[in-house]
Enzyme design. Structure first.
Site, PDB file in Angstrom:
ATOM      1  N   HIS A 180       0.839  -1.147  -0.218  1.00  0.00           N
ATOM      2  CA  HIS A 180       0.070   0.190   0.050  1.00  0.00           C
ATOM      3  C   HIS A 180       0.893   1.318  -0.111  1.00  0.00           C
ATOM      4  O   HIS A 180       0.250   2.200  -0.272  1.00  0.00           O
ATOM      5  CB  HIS A 180      -1.022  -0.075   1.123  1.00  0.00           C
TER       6      HIS A 180
ATOM      7  N   SER B 199       3.984   6.281   2.708  1.00  0.00           N
ATOM      8  CA  SER B 199       2.779   7.018   2.159  1.00  0.00           C
ATOM      9  C   SER B 199       1.476   6.343   2.707  1.00  0.00           C
ATOM     10  O   SER B 199       0.642   7.196   2.948  1.00  0.00           O
ATOM     11  CB  SER B 199       2.741   7.344   0.774  1.00  0.00           C
TER      12      SER B 199
ATOM     13  N   ARG C  27      -5.512  -8.939 -14.474  1.00  0.00           N
ATOM     14  CA  ARG C  27      -4.671  -7.758 -14.286  1.00  0.00           C
ATOM     15  C   ARG C  27      -3.524  -7.889 -14.856  1.00  0.00           C
ATOM     16  O   ARG C  27      -2.648  -7.258 -15.675  1.00  0.00           O
ATOM     17  CB  ARG C  27      -4.348  -7.299 -12.933  1.00  0.00           C
TER      18      ARG C  27
ATOM     19  N   TRP D  65       8.428   5.617  -4.307  1.00  0.00           N
ATOM     20  CA  TRP D  65       9.616   5.611  -3.326  1.00  0.00           C
ATOM     21  C   TRP D  65       8.991   4.811  -1.853  1.00  0.00           C
ATOM     22  O   TRP D  65       7.950   4.781  -1.824  1.00  0.00           O
ATOM     23  CB  TRP D  65       9.841   7.189  -3.070  1.00  0.00           C
TER      24      TRP D  65
ATOM     25  N   THR E  24       0.667   5.464 -11.568  1.00  0.00           N
ATOM     26  CA  THR E  24       0.609   5.137 -10.361  1.00  0.00           C
ATOM     27  C   THR E  24      -0.144   6.199  -9.292  1.00  0.00           C
ATOM     28  O   THR E  24       0.038   7.305  -9.738  1.00  0.00           O
ATOM     29  CB  THR E  24       2.090   4.841  -9.430  1.00  0.00           C
TER      30      THR E  24
END
Length: 591
Positions: free
Chosen positions: A139, A197, A449, A193, A188
């Site tokens: 995530h 987040s 996917r 990085w 994205t």
């Protein structure tokens, strides 16, 4: 350069003829280093930049930005929200599957016949925190987003109990600025990085709402989570809708860790402003997560002696942790000798991004059980039993109100995740419902996917990573029963989906996932660190503060757990890795 190329060629020959995992540790490590060099030169492809006009923040030299911009000062959009996913395969092999090929063989049929869990197969060398951890990290790294327009329509067999007919699967959100000259690209919704987040947020509204009034801290309510007014800012039809008790434990743990870091920094550096305390604490917290993933989680899930040493060398270097503590990095900044943190930033001539192939090999949903036992930390007694939907996003606060968080950590530490294999996909993820009530078969979606994003199927994938493709189903599986099941579905060995091949393939000793998937990790595990200036050129006292650097050096998953839940100490005593099974409180040896 010629020596490196020769070493890489020799490593590939040894790997093909013997296999790195069968070699003595020192030789096997050399082979892995050679393979990594080969992968860097042949398996990194840029999908192109995206248009952006992002003003340069005043503090971007010493702090991570909310959207991931300006990590690379020469290419501000590199790795940021809205950047494209890169590729590990040549563009000619990255075209999405379309038409009848997209649904051949039928992904719902594969889900039912090859993935459905009839009997839970545990991964006995791991604990359930290991399963929660990888979702927690994913995530942070990537999210594609999806669109409801023109969904894929998946045909269903007459005996399929699916509640809504036909089955519709949303498409991946397209690149808003596609390049018409090459294969489809995707962007994205999270920065690529390693910036934590998933905790700090990506929107200005969430970031601001989560901030406490002073000392750079985060708001945490009595349940250990962001207060309800902050949670209300999340879109539960996005990745936030995947929230469950396992994620809640880790979100709470590292929010608490952020606040502990703020207190520590304020005590050692009283001149820092509230904003500086927040920024420094985020840097330290994110680096600590990266360290934990590198030296704790990964060695737990790929516990071969060679890979355990290799992952620790990524962080500490071949000279090891103790040499680094005693003598520091000087006079060399060699990543090989001293580890990637503090070495020079390297992109290997391709702008940094995570890749579609990296996303594909991180499909590890079999790790999640369908049933959970909550235990008392006092006497190991089972106090509650739940199924996965009982722990999902809308039920998280109820579960936290019923069971102390220390007991939940203990329960996860004592329980096993599922093995990453065929016939072990969580039943509840094959028949889950989103917050809006929409039924979802996540196994079917996982297969679609990779096909719609142009990730090669298993044999082509192996070929592109210079591995021998499987000639027969028996060669792929190493046995006959699974081989017959795959043959019945696929008929042609070259049609086997990447995920199915990865789950069916025999694993190296100590491995929780396949050797084929490991090829992507050899390349990308180091790239996530060595391309990030906050782990390389700017991993230093002047950016993190001296107290911040000491915090990263002196802590790991065990110390983080015990700082916030010291009552876990008896369960962790004698346990070598916090992601391995913990000790039962009423026993003297791990179980």
């Amino acid at each position: 350069m010629r020596i490196a190329a020769l070493a890489a060629w020799l490593a590939e020959r040894l790997d093909r003829s013997v296999g790195w995992s069968r070699l003595p540790k020192v030789i096997g490590l050399g082979v892995l280093i050679g393979l990594r060099h080969q992968l860097r030169t042949a398996n990194l492809y840029d999908s192109g930049s995206v248009p952006a006009d992002t003003p340069r923040p005043a503090d971007c030299l010493v702090a991570r930005t909310r959207d991931g911009t300006y990590n690379d000062l020469a290419n501000p959009q590199m790795g940021a929200i809205g950047c494209r996913f890169g590729r590990n395969v040549p563009p000619a092999h990255a075209y999405p599957e379309t038409g009848s090929r997209l649904l051949d063989p039928n992904p719902r049929l594969i889900s039912r016949k090859l993935l459905t869990r009839e009997t839970f197969e545990p991964a006995t060398t791991l604990n359930l925190l290991a399963a929660a951890w990888i979702q927690f990290e994913v995530h942070d790294w990537f999210s594609h987003g999806s669109v409801t327009s023109e969904p894929f329509v998946v045909p269903l067999q007459d005996d399929d109990p699916w509640p809504d007919r036909p089955m519709r699967v949303e498409r991946t959100a397209p690149d808003p600025n596609p390049d018409p000259t090459g294969p489809a690209t995707f962007t994205t919704q999270d920065s690529h990085w390693w910036d934590a987040s998933q905790i700090y947020g990506t929107t200005a509204e969430f970031v601001s709402a989560l901030r406490a009034p002073d000392k750079g801290k985060l708001r945490i309510d009595d349940a250990g989570l962001p207060p309800p007014d902050v949670e209300a800012l999340l879109d539960l039809n996005s990745t936030a809708g995947n929230f469950w008790v396992g994620l809640a434990l880790l979100h709470s743990l590292f929010m608490r860790e952020h606040n502990a870091i703020c207190t520590h920094l304020a005590g050692h550096h009283p001149h820092l402003s509230d904003q500086q305390l927040y920024d420094k604490a985020r840097l330290v917290n994110a680096a600590l997560m990266a360290k934990i993933h590198t030296v704790d989680w990964t060695p737990a899930i790929i516990a071969h002696p060679t890979t355990v040493y290799a992952m620790r060398a990524n962080w500490f270097g071949l000279l090891g942790e103790q040499i680094g503590r005693r003598f520091g990095r000087r006079p060399t900044r060699s990543a090989l000798l001293h580890g990637i943190p503090g070495s020079r930033t390297r992109h290997h001539e391709v702008p940094y991004s995570l890749t579609e192939e990296f996303v594909a090999v991180y499909r590890m949903h079999p790790l999640i059980p369908d049933e959970f036992a909550f235990r008392s930390l006092r006497d190991d007694r089972v106090t509650a039993r739940h199924e996965l939907p009982d722990l999902s996003v809308l039920n998280v606060r109820a579960r936290l109100a019923e069971t102390p968080m220390a007991d939940l950590f203990y329960s996860f530490g004592r329980a096993h995740p599922g093995a990453i294999s065929l016939h072990n996909f969580p039943r509840h993820l094959q028949e889950m419902r989103r917050v809006d009530g929409t039924p979802v078969d996540l196994a079917t979606i996982d297969l679609i996917r990779s096909r719609e994003r142009g990730v090669p199927r298993y044999n082509e994938f192996r070929t592109l990573f210079r591995l021998k493709p499987a000639a027969t189903f028996e060669e792929l599986t190493g046995e006959t029963t699974l081989a017959a099941e795959l043959r019945d579905i696929y008929d042609d060995i070259d049609l086997v989906d990447l995920m199915i091949g990865l789950y069916a393939e025999p694993k190296p000793r100590g491995f929780g996932f396949s050797d084929t998937a490991f090829r992507v990790f050899i390349l990308m595990a180091t790239r996530r660190l060595e391309s990030d200036r906050f782990f390389t050129a700017d991993f230093r006292d002047e950016v993190y503060t001296t107290a911040g650097m000491d915090w990263i050096r002196d802590n790991d998953m065990r110390s983080v757990l015990l700082r916030h839940f010291p009552e876990l100490a008896p369960a962790l005593a004698g346990v070598a890795n916090p992601f391995a099974p913990w000790r039962a409180v009423d026993q003297k040896t791990p179980t």
